[in-house]
Motif scaffolding. Structure first.
Motif, PDB file in Angstrom:
ATOM      1  N   GLN A 155       0.761  -1.191  -0.046  1.00 54.46           N
ATOM      2  CA  GLN A 155      -0.082   0.063   0.018  1.00 54.46           C
ATOM      3  C   GLN A 155       0.840   1.366   0.030  1.00 54.46           C
ATOM      4  N   ASP A 156       1.883   1.284   0.792  1.00 53.53           N
ATOM      5  CA  ASP A 156       2.724   2.558   1.004  1.00 53.53           C
ATOM      6  C   ASP A 156       3.662   2.701   0.019  1.00 53.53           C
ATOM      7  N   HIS A 157       4.097   1.441  -0.508  1.00 52.22           N
ATOM      8  CA  HIS A 157       5.096   1.420  -1.727  1.00 52.22           C
ATOM      9  C   HIS A 157       4.688   1.861  -3.106  1.00 52.22           C
ATOM     10  N   TYR A 158       3.318   1.074  -3.127  1.00 54.73           N
ATOM     11  CA  TYR A 158       2.889   1.125  -4.608  1.00 54.73           C
ATOM     12  C   TYR A 158       1.603   1.676  -4.619  1.00 54.73           C
ATOM     13  N   GLY A 159       1.024   1.976  -3.540  1.00 50.02           N
ATOM     14  CA  GLY A 159      -0.355   3.018  -3.746  1.00 50.02           C
ATOM     15  C   GLY A 159      -1.733   2.048  -3.752  1.00 50.02           C
ATOM     16  N   TYR A 160      -1.622   0.930  -3.232  1.00 46.57           N
ATOM     17  CA  TYR A 160      -2.993   0.134  -3.171  1.00 46.57           C
ATOM     18  C   TYR A 160      -3.771   0.929  -1.960  1.00 46.57           C
ATOM     19  N   ASP A 161      -5.265   1.035  -2.598  1.00 39.38           N
ATOM     20  CA  ASP A 161      -6.092   1.797  -1.431  1.00 39.38           C
ATOM     21  C   ASP A 161      -6.646   0.722  -0.289  1.00 39.38           C
ATOM     22  N   ASP A 162      -7.545   1.290   0.510  1.00 43.00           N
ATOM     23  CA  ASP A 162      -7.884   0.437   1.659  1.00 43.00           C
ATOM     24  C   ASP A 162      -8.829  -0.706   1.110  1.00 43.00           C
ATOM     25  N   LYS A 163      -9.885   0.047   0.102  1.00 38.83           N
ATOM     26  CA  LYS A 163     -10.767  -1.026  -0.277  1.00 38.83           C
ATOM     27  C   LYS A 163     -10.102  -2.303  -1.062  1.00 38.83           C
ATOM     28  N   LYS A 164      -8.981  -2.145  -1.763  1.00 39.07           N
ATOM     29  CA  LYS A 164      -8.344  -3.274  -2.444  1.00 39.07           C
ATOM     30  C   LYS A 164      -7.740  -4.363  -1.299  1.00 39.07           C
ATOM     31  N   LEU A 165      -7.253  -3.615  -0.440  1.00 43.63           N
ATOM     32  CA  LEU A 165      -6.946  -4.433   0.678  1.00 43.63           C
ATOM     33  C   LEU A 165      -7.734  -5.248   1.512  1.00 43.63           C
ATOM     34  N   VAL A 166      -9.068  -4.621   1.688  1.00 44.52           N
ATOM     35  CA  VAL A 166     -10.166  -5.503   2.085  1.00 44.52           C
ATOM     36  C   VAL A 166     -10.408  -6.587   1.365  1.00 44.52           C
ATOM     37  N   GLU A 167     -10.536  -6.415  -0.092  1.00 38.73           N
ATOM     38  CA  GLU A 167     -10.735  -7.499  -0.869  1.00 38.73           C
ATOM     39  C   GLU A 167      -9.579  -8.527  -0.745  1.00 38.73           C
ATOM     40  N   ALA A 168      -8.497  -7.956  -0.701  1.00 37.47           N
ATOM     41  CA  ALA A 168      -7.488  -9.077  -0.653  1.00 37.47           C
ATOM     42  C   ALA A 168      -7.480  -9.664   0.615  1.00 37.47           C
ATOM     43  N   LYS A 211      -2.112  -8.094  -7.382  1.00 39.05           N
ATOM     44  CA  LYS A 211      -1.322  -7.750  -8.900  1.00 39.05           C
ATOM     45  C   LYS A 211      -2.215  -8.033  -9.887  1.00 39.05           C
ATOM     46  N   GLY A 212      -3.512  -8.342 -10.103  1.00 38.99           N
ATOM     47  CA  GLY A 212      -4.210  -8.626 -11.025  1.00 38.99           C
ATOM     48  C   GLY A 212      -4.394 -10.114 -11.524  1.00 38.99           C
ATOM     49  N   GLY A 213      -3.981 -10.977 -10.842  1.00 38.61           N
ATOM     50  CA  GLY A 213      -4.100 -12.271 -11.223  1.00 38.61           C
ATOM     51  C   GLY A 213      -5.417 -12.945 -11.221  1.00 38.61           C
ATOM     52  N   ASN A 214      -5.720 -13.943 -11.856  1.00 45.38           N
ATOM     53  CA  ASN A 214      -6.860 -14.804 -11.888  1.00 45.38           C
ATOM     54  C   ASN A 214      -6.790 -15.929 -10.684  1.00 45.38           C
ATOM     55  N   ALA A 241       5.932 -14.492   0.293  1.00 43.17           N
ATOM     56  CA  ALA A 241       4.758 -14.365  -0.305  1.00 43.17           C
ATOM     57  C   ALA A 241       4.654 -13.689  -1.497  1.00 43.17           C
ATOM     58  N   TYR A 242       5.329 -12.422  -1.354  1.00 40.64           N
ATOM     59  CA  TYR A 242       5.279 -11.732  -2.690  1.00 40.64           C
ATOM     60  C   TYR A 242       6.203 -12.233  -3.846  1.00 40.64           C
ATOM     61  N   ASP A 243       7.092 -12.814  -3.583  1.00 37.00           N
ATOM     62  CA  ASP A 243       7.901 -13.600  -4.528  1.00 37.00           C
ATOM     63  C   ASP A 243       7.027 -14.875  -5.047  1.00 37.00           C
ATOM     64  N   ALA A 244       6.542 -15.599  -4.314  1.00 33.35           N
ATOM     65  CA  ALA A 244       5.538 -16.811  -4.797  1.00 33.35           C
ATOM     66  C   ALA A 244       4.395 -16.131  -5.721  1.00 33.35           C
ATOM     67  N   ALA A 245       3.667 -15.019  -5.286  1.00 33.34           N
ATOM     68  CA  ALA A 245       2.758 -14.297  -6.334  1.00 33.34           C
ATOM     69  C   ALA A 245       3.755 -14.056  -7.649  1.00 33.34           C
ATOM     70  N   ASP A 246       4.744 -13.451  -7.610  1.00 34.35           N
ATOM     71  CA  ASP A 246       5.472 -13.124  -8.877  1.00 34.35           C
ATOM     72  C   ASP A 246       5.847 -14.118  -9.627  1.00 34.35           C
ATOM     73  N   TYR A 247       6.025 -15.197  -9.210  1.00 30.63           N
ATOM     74  CA  TYR A 247       6.603 -16.559  -9.729  1.00 30.63           C
ATOM     75  C   TYR A 247       5.220 -17.130 -10.420  1.00 30.63           C
ATOM     76  N   SER A 248       4.028 -16.945  -9.711  1.00 35.04           N
ATOM     77  CA  SER A 248       2.862 -17.722 -10.594  1.00 35.04           C
ATOM     78  C   SER A 248       2.476 -16.798 -11.528  1.00 35.04           C
ATOM     79  N   LEU A 249       2.548 -15.442 -11.386  1.00 37.47           N
ATOM     80  CA  LEU A 249       1.965 -14.571 -12.487  1.00 37.47           C
ATOM     81  C   LEU A 249       2.995 -14.572 -13.931  1.00 37.47           C
ATOM     82  N   LEU A 250       4.067 -15.269 -13.580  1.00 42.97           N
ATOM     83  CA  LEU A 250       4.760 -15.490 -14.793  1.00 42.97           C
ATOM     84  C   LEU A 250       4.381 -16.517 -15.652  1.00 42.97           C
ATOM     85  N   THR A 251       3.455 -17.439 -15.264  1.00 38.15           N
ATOM     86  CA  THR A 251       2.742 -18.459 -15.896  1.00 38.15           C
ATOM     87  C   THR A 251       1.201 -18.214 -16.120  1.00 38.15           C
ATOM     88  N   ASP A 252       0.847 -19.111 -16.717  1.00 36.91           N
ATOM     89  CA  ASP A 252      -0.874 -18.908 -17.167  1.00 36.91           C
ATOM     90  C   ASP A 252      -1.515 -19.647 -15.999  1.00 36.91           C
TER      91      ASP A 252
END
Length: 397
Positions: free
Chosen positions: A245-258, A301-304, A346-357
């Motif tokens: 949130q602080d580094h990339y600007g995600y808002d509170d609503k998006k964090l609640v969804e997360a 980060k927009g993953g399905n 956790a962040y690295d795991a998400a990045d890894y997954s997003l490099l795939t389908d």
């Protein structure tokens, strides 16, 4: 599966199983027996083995006060249903038992009676596996957030916003104090120093570490945190969420969804395996938290839904076999540092997954079952008893 309100709880650390659970049990038993002259509590297995380090006796005495309570430590007696067993007794003025209750603290502050774990009575979610959730999302063209909103209580988003705020407060308060963490380890806090270094270098990983340490150090000090899914793993999700949130600007609503996404992943692990360190080791606490956070980050980060599942699978898979070996029974070493490492993983795991389908070989459901089996096979000395692993070697130094 239960409401996410049963997974995310606001309360005092340092342990959801050893502090929050016994507190809830003591409060309920005290209210059910208002005429008792005094009380007696038997603590079994892990509750006794690391109870003093986790402040179990302190919280029971505080909850039952002003009436007296006798604590009986029975660490060698491990109940088959769950290692965190306790029996509460109400006594009259002659010392005669007028009522008793055997209950288990099964992780995340949740209580269960013999044979009633994962009861369907209060279930709000009919789907209990990730495979079924993926199918539901894809067939209905909806998200995990939609599934939570459609099935949980009407105020679930408002509740999760309060959870977000409590997590944020834990981070804020953790950064603003340099008090030594209570206990004979005299452990120095590091969150504030790490945050100062972030202000200098602006490295994202430094911010993740600072925030995760802040919440985890607050937990170790017995302050207010959120079970996510446990007190011992309370720094992982706040660490990565508020850093993003602080580094990339995600808002509170998006964090609640997360939090909706993270909560569903935590529920799957809790229902089909365990989030109790006394039952399956730290893979069920920090490992589960990393899995929850990884899936949530993939969502941010927009993953399905398949990216989310893959990220969560990676987060848990690479914590398989992690022991719960707290030095002196405190939720300090190695717990605090593990929270910081898991937040970044956790962040690295998400990045890894997003490099795939999103398609891959091992599913989250399979890893959850593997974690459960690994926990069953794990020796008791590695499951929150402070009798093995790092705890043992620290004592020998």
């Amino acid at each position: 599966m239960d409401s996410l309100k049963e997974l995310f709880k606001i309360g005092n650390g340092p342990s959801s199983s050893h502090t929050m659970g016994p507190q809830r049990a003591s409060e309920r038993f005290k209210n059910d027996n208002p005429d008792a002259e005094s009380f007696r509590v038997h603590l079994y297995g892990s509750l006794a083995a690391t109870g003093k380090g986790h402040l179990t006796d302190y919280i029971i005495e505080k909850t039952i006060a002003p009436k007296k309570v006798e604590i009986i430590w029975m660490e060698e007696e491990v109940k088959e249903f769950h290692p965190n067993g306790m029996m509460l007794e109400a006594l009259d003025k002659d010392g005669k038992v007028t009522a008793d209750w055997t209950v288990y603290s099964v992780g995340g502050g949740t209580l269960a009676e013999e044979g009633q774990r994962n009861s369907k009575a209060n279930s709000v979610y009919s789907l209990e596996t990730m495979d079924d959730l993926i199918k539901w999302c894809e067939e209905n063209n909806k998200t995990l957030v939609d599934y939570v909103v459609e099935n949980d209580s009407q105020d679930i988003l408002e509740y999760l916003d309060k959870i977000r705020e409590a997590m944020k407060n834990a981070v804020k308060e953790g950064l603003s104090t340099d008090e030594v963490i209570p206990g004979k380890l005299s452990l120095k806090r590091r969150a504030g120093d790490f945050y100062k270094k972030y202000q200098e270098d602006k490295e994202f990983s430094t911010l993740v570490y600072a925030y995760a340490l802040a919440a985890s150090e607050q937990n170790a000090s017995g302050n207010i945190i959120v079970t996510a899914p446990t007190c011992g793993a309370a720094g992982v999700i706040p660490g990565i969420f508020f850093a993003m949130q602080d580094h990339y600007g995600y808002d509170d609503k998006k964090l609640v969804e997360a939090l909706c996404v993270a909560g569903m992943l935590g529920n799957i692990i809790k229902t089909n395996a365990s989030i109790s360190g006394a039952e399956v080791g730290c893979q069920g606490e920090v490992g589960a938290a990393c899995s929850m956070a990884a899936g949530a980050v993939a969502y941010l980060k927009g993953g399905n839904v398949r990216h989310i599942e893959y990220a969560a699978e990676i987060g848990l898979e690479h914590h398989l076999g992690m022991t719960c070996d707290p030095v002196y029974g405190y939720v300090q070493i190695p717990c605090i540092e593990r929270n910081a490492m898991a937040a970044k993983r956790a962040y690295d795991a998400a990045d890894y997954s997003l490099l795939t389908d999103g398609h891959h070989s091992i599913t989250l459901d399979q890893v959850v079952q593997t974690m459960k089996e690994t926990g069953i096979d794990m020796m008791d000395k590695y499951k929150e008893t402070a009798k093995g692993g790092l705890a043992k070697h620290f004592f020998s130094c």
